[in-house]
Design an enzyme around this catalytic site. Structure first.
Site, PDB file in Angstrom:
ATOM      1  N   LYS A  92       1.103  -0.999   0.449  1.00  0.00           N
ATOM      2  CA  LYS A  92       0.294  -0.128   0.227  1.00  0.00           C
ATOM      3  C   LYS A  92       1.024   0.968   0.493  1.00  0.00           C
ATOM      4  O   LYS A  92       1.996   1.060   0.149  1.00  0.00           O
ATOM      5  CB  LYS A  92      -0.636  -0.499   1.490  1.00  0.00           C
ATOM      6  CG  LYS A  92      -1.541   0.946   1.300  1.00  0.00           C
ATOM      7  CD  LYS A  92      -2.927   0.218   2.325  1.00  0.00           C
ATOM      8  CE  LYS A  92      -3.877   1.892   3.376  1.00  0.00           C
ATOM      9  NZ  LYS A  92      -4.489   1.347   3.433  1.00  0.00           N
ATOM     10  N   SER A 169      -9.498   1.450   3.247  1.00  0.00           N
ATOM     11  CA  SER A 169      -8.348   1.368   2.423  1.00  0.00           C
ATOM     12  C   SER A 169      -7.421   0.917   1.544  1.00  0.00           C
ATOM     13  O   SER A 169      -7.040   2.282   0.365  1.00  0.00           O
ATOM     14  CB  SER A 169      -8.123   3.318   3.179  1.00  0.00           C
ATOM     15  OG  SER A 169      -7.259   2.637   4.350  1.00  0.00           O
ATOM     16  N   SER A 193      -9.320  -1.169   7.097  1.00  0.00           N
ATOM     17  CA  SER A 193      -9.000  -0.556   5.359  1.00  0.00           C
ATOM     18  C   SER A 193      -8.354  -2.407   5.230  1.00  0.00           C
ATOM     19  O   SER A 193      -8.392  -2.220   4.178  1.00  0.00           O
ATOM     20  CB  SER A 193      -8.099   0.374   6.136  1.00  0.00           C
ATOM     21  OG  SER A 193      -8.679   1.319   6.082  1.00  0.00           O
TER      22      SER A 193
HETATM   23  N1  LIG Z   1      -8.143   3.521   7.809  1.00  0.00           N
HETATM   24  C1  LIG Z   1      -9.496   2.584   7.987  1.00  0.00           C
HETATM   25  O1  LIG Z   1      -9.362   1.649   8.730  1.00  0.00           O
HETATM   26  C2  LIG Z   1     -10.167   3.432   7.268  1.00  0.00           C
HETATM   27  C3  LIG Z   1     -11.702   2.722   7.510  1.00  0.00           C
HETATM   28  C4  LIG Z   1     -13.007   2.858   6.532  1.00  0.00           C
HETATM   29  N2  LIG Z   1     -13.729   2.003   6.493  1.00  0.00           N
HETATM   30  C5  LIG Z   1     -12.667   4.052   5.813  1.00  0.00           C
HETATM   31  O2  LIG Z   1     -12.557   4.096   4.419  1.00  0.00           O
HETATM   32  O3  LIG Z   1     -12.547   5.587   5.908  1.00  0.00           O
END
Ligand SMILES: NC(=O)CC[C@H](N)C(=O)O
Length: 536
Positions: A92, A169, A193
């Site tokens: 990532k 993400s 994420s």
């Molecule tokens: N970085 C994360 O864990 C955030 C997850 C959250 N679902 C988002 O996309 O904002």
């Protein structure tokens, strides 16, 4: 380079469908070389990521991957190599890799070159893994209603259905493995994420115990919850990757326990002769959760039957109500408070011409938008989201201190107590209550989601720091996979892997289930287009 090796032009090898353990065996038997693998994946990325289905999983490719593969090939038959030796992977774009920018998907950080690679990237490279490149992600890892979108990479598509989201993400890390661009990827998980994208892409992923893997060299979102996490198509492969990443790092205090409590029991397990390998393990079925989709409920009911048939004992478990709604009281306040100061600490490493404050990042985002006319690369919603973070800085506030010093330790303590009192080895639930959503808000007759918080239970692992394994349990009639989660006690990754291994083996043997056993986008016409295009 030279011509495509005959071994990889042989479509019958179906390299895009091979799992990490299968590739390990092929490499060891000399059926394929790391150089061939590397060329194959780079060619496949070239053919499918920016053209054709335009998956948009990748950002920068790593120069020198082929040369490194060739070097590793020369030493492949020497002894002492671990299971990742000669295996390509992607990471990532919020993770530092020396020689490439760490942009977090943002155009304003596209020239932010880190001083060094992240600790866990160094560990993976020491284990012989080959980095192919960085993956697209929800910009700065938090979505503001647009998971999978970044100003640098655009929207990441779900390889199972191109009109579906792959969530976020770690969107590109998930899409890359599902599309057969690499056999494993690294994502980061703060509040889901990695688990959300693994669910949307039909992958195995482990959010490890906080501190199992160093967070050194990663753009922070909220360090109380941030952790890297491996994404694969098999449980065995996942355990190999986690074992290679895990370890103590003097730059991350949370990793202190790795010497005292190292990962255990993750070695290859021989095919189970035992029909009930999960005998003696008890799983708590969370009764008072919110359902959101009938097909997920049906797959979940079936998964429980299978766990039972494998010897596990499912027991009804009713969680204290506030575990079902942790965002407002525990996760949200920490998320709001930590981002800006931690981000700014991270940005210190960059050269003078790079942004060093959130305010400066916002200023540059706005400037970019002004020059872009009708198509602002940074969505106005994101800029509003950053403004919110600026207004709400309270890392030193009494509310924040109360949550981190009292509430979070209490949540850990009570959950451990709850599991001990009920003799539970894991809690079991659908990873998300709804399948991967449509990419746009347009009408989709085949999408059902009746809860507003499909990820409510995911905040338990974030808030407690306990590990959660997610893995495919079925496909919906719309053609997207859905995942099952096992949440374990602190540092109990090995128990989760043991259960996951038995579950996935069982699922693979069940011919009545249509499961994401193969990478999508495997149609032969596309595969050959892939092979004809030359990689760098
Ligand atoms: N970085 C994360 O864990 C955030 C997850 C959250 N679902 C988002 O996309 O904002």
């Amino acid at each position: 380079g030279d011509g495509v090796d005959p071994a990889i032009s042989d479509r019958s090898l179906h390299l895009e469908q091979k799992t990490l353990p299968e590739l390990r065996a092929m490499l060891d038997r000399g059926e394929v070389s790391s150089e061939q693998l590397t060329r194959f994946y780079l060619a496949r990325i070239g053919a499918l990521d920016d053209q054709g289905p335009t998956i948009n999983a990748m950002l920068d490719l790593a120069p020198g991957a082929i040369a490194r593969a060739r070097m590793l090939d020369r030493h492949r038959y020497e002894s002492g190599h671990g299971p990742l030796y000669g295996i390509p992977f992607v990471v990532k774009d919020n993770v530092d890799v020396k020689g490439l920018p760490t942009s977090g998907g943002s155009m304003v950080l596209s020239h932010a070159y880190p001083k060094d690679s992240a600790h866990m990237v160094q560990r993976l490279e020491q284990a012989g893994a080959i980095l192919l490149g960085k993956t697209n992600m929800t910009e700065f890892a938090a979505s503001y209603g647009e998971p999978g979108y970044s100003s640098r990479g655009g929207i990441t598509r779900n390889p199972w259905r191109l009109d579906r989201s792959v969530l976020g993400s770690s969107s590109g890390s998930a899409a890359a493995v599902a599309a057969g661009f690499a056999p494993f990827s690294i994502g980061t998980d703060t509040e889901g994420s990695v688990r959300g994208p693994a669910h949307a892409a039909g992958l195995v992923a482990m959010r490890p115990t906080l501190g199992r893997v160093s967070r050194d060299g990663i753009i922070p979102l909220a360090m109380s919850f941030d952790t890297p996490a491996p994404m694969t198509r098999t449980v065995q492969g996942n355990a190999w990757v986690l074992a290679a990443m895990a370890g103590r790092d003097e730059h991350d205090d949370a990793t202190w326990f790795n010497e005292r409590a190292p990962l255990k029991g993750l070695d290859p397990v021989p095919a189970p002769e035992n029909p009930t390998p999960l005998q003696g393990l008890r799983v708590g079925v969370i009764e008072n959760r919110q359902a959101g989709n009938a097909e997920i409920e049906a797959h979940f009911a079936h998964a429980l039957k299978r766990l039972k048939a494998l010897g596990a004992t499912p027991v009804r478990a009713t969680l204290e109500r506030h575990y079902l709604d942790l965002w407002p009281t525990a996760v949200g306040p920490v998320h709001q408070a930590e981002f800006q100061p931690q981000l700014e600490r991270y940005l210190r490493q960059f050269d003078q011409d790079q942004p060093h404050t959130l305010k400066e990042i916002m200023r540059r985002c706005e400037a970019l938008n002004q020059h872009a006319g009708n198509h602002p690369p940074v969505t106005p919603r994101r800029i509003r989201g950053m403004q919110y973070r600026l207004d709400e800085r309270f890392e030193g506030s009494p509310e924040y201190l109360e949550v981190v010093s009292r509430r979070l330790p209490e949540l850990r303590e009570h959950l451990a107590q709850f599991m001990a009192n009920n003799h539970l080895d894991a809690l079991v639930f659908p990873t998300e209550a709804c399948p991967a959503p449509p990419l746009t808000d347009g009408k989709h007759n085949d999408y059902e989601c009746t809860t507003r918080e499909p990820f409510a239970l995911g905040y338990i692992a974030s808030a407690t720091g306990f590990p959660e394994l997610t893995m495919p349990m079925g496909m919906t009639s719309a053609g997207v996979p859905v995942n099952l989660s096992l949440l374990g006690g602190e540092r109990q990754e090995a128990v989760l892997y043991r259960m996951g291994l038995a579950f996935m083996q069982d699922v693979a043997d069940d011919k009545t289930l249509s499961l994401p056993a193969m990478a999508p986008l495997t149609d032969p016409g596309r595969a050959s287009a892939t092979l004809d295009r030359r990689s760098p």
